[in-house]
Design an enzyme around this catalytic site. Structure first.
Site, PDB file in Angstrom:
ATOM      1  N   HIS A 106       0.901  -1.131   0.168  1.00 57.92           N
ATOM      2  CA  HIS A 106       0.055   0.116  -0.133  1.00 57.92           C
ATOM      3  C   HIS A 106       0.860   1.254  -0.099  1.00 57.92           C
ATOM      4  O   HIS A 106       1.978   1.128   0.493  1.00 57.92           O
ATOM      5  CB  HIS A 106      -0.980  -0.080   1.436  1.00 57.92           C
ATOM      6  CG  HIS A 106      -2.032  -0.935   1.123  1.00 57.92           C
ATOM      7  ND1 HIS A 106      -3.305  -0.773   1.391  1.00 57.92           N
ATOM      8  CD2 HIS A 106      -1.731  -2.178   0.797  1.00 57.92           C
ATOM      9  CE1 HIS A 106      -3.906  -1.804   1.213  1.00 57.92           C
ATOM     10  NE2 HIS A 106      -3.152  -2.925   1.039  1.00 57.92           N
ATOM     11  N   GLU A 130       0.824   3.856   1.883  1.00 62.53           N
ATOM     12  CA  GLU A 130       1.284   4.174   3.417  1.00 62.53           C
ATOM     13  C   GLU A 130       2.333   3.234   3.792  1.00 62.53           C
ATOM     14  O   GLU A 130       3.343   3.685   4.438  1.00 62.53           O
ATOM     15  CB  GLU A 130       0.094   3.801   4.190  1.00 62.53           C
ATOM     16  CG  GLU A 130      -1.218   4.641   3.946  1.00 62.53           C
ATOM     17  CD  GLU A 130      -2.262   3.661   3.141  1.00 62.53           C
ATOM     18  OE1 GLU A 130      -3.439   3.828   3.493  1.00 62.53           O
ATOM     19  OE2 GLU A 130      -1.694   2.957   2.251  1.00 62.53           O
ATOM     20  N   CYS A 141      -6.743   0.874   5.133  1.00 64.00           N
ATOM     21  CA  CYS A 141      -7.310  -0.238   5.219  1.00 64.00           C
ATOM     22  C   CYS A 141      -7.322  -1.112   6.552  1.00 64.00           C
ATOM     23  O   CYS A 141      -6.314  -0.717   7.242  1.00 64.00           O
ATOM     24  CB  CYS A 141      -7.119  -1.417   3.978  1.00 64.00           C
ATOM     25  SG  CYS A 141      -5.557  -2.236   4.572  1.00 64.00           S
TER      26      CYS A 141
END
Length: 86
Positions: A48, A50, A73
């Site tokens: 991801h 992040e 998420c």
């Protein structure tokens, strides 16, 4: 709009349409006005945005601000939940 959020959106736009079925996501991490890390979600099943930004920032990310174009998420799919790393 916040300049850092604008940067995160630009990162996401760079891969628009290439991350299907997932959305393209951008992330920027800053502390005291300095960019410590940034990332994008480059492909379905990949890290991801992040995670990429946190990996780049390392320990300096502790106490920093995170600007991300999609809510992190909280479920386990092909990759583990990102939120636990914050």
């Amino acid at each position: 709009m916040n300049n850092r959020m604008h940067q995160a959106m630009q990162l996401a736009r760079m891969l628009d349409g290439q991350t299907s079925p997932n959305p393209s996501v951008g992330c920027v991490i800053t502390k005291h006005g300095k960019v410590l890390g940034f990332g994008t979600h480059r492909f379905a099943g990949g890290p991801h945005a992040e995670v990429e930004a946190l990996n780049m920032a390392g320990e300096a990310a502790r106490g920093a601000d995170l600007y991300v174009t999609l809510e992190p998420c909280n479920h386990h799919g092909k990759t583990p939940p990102v939120r636990k790393r914050f």
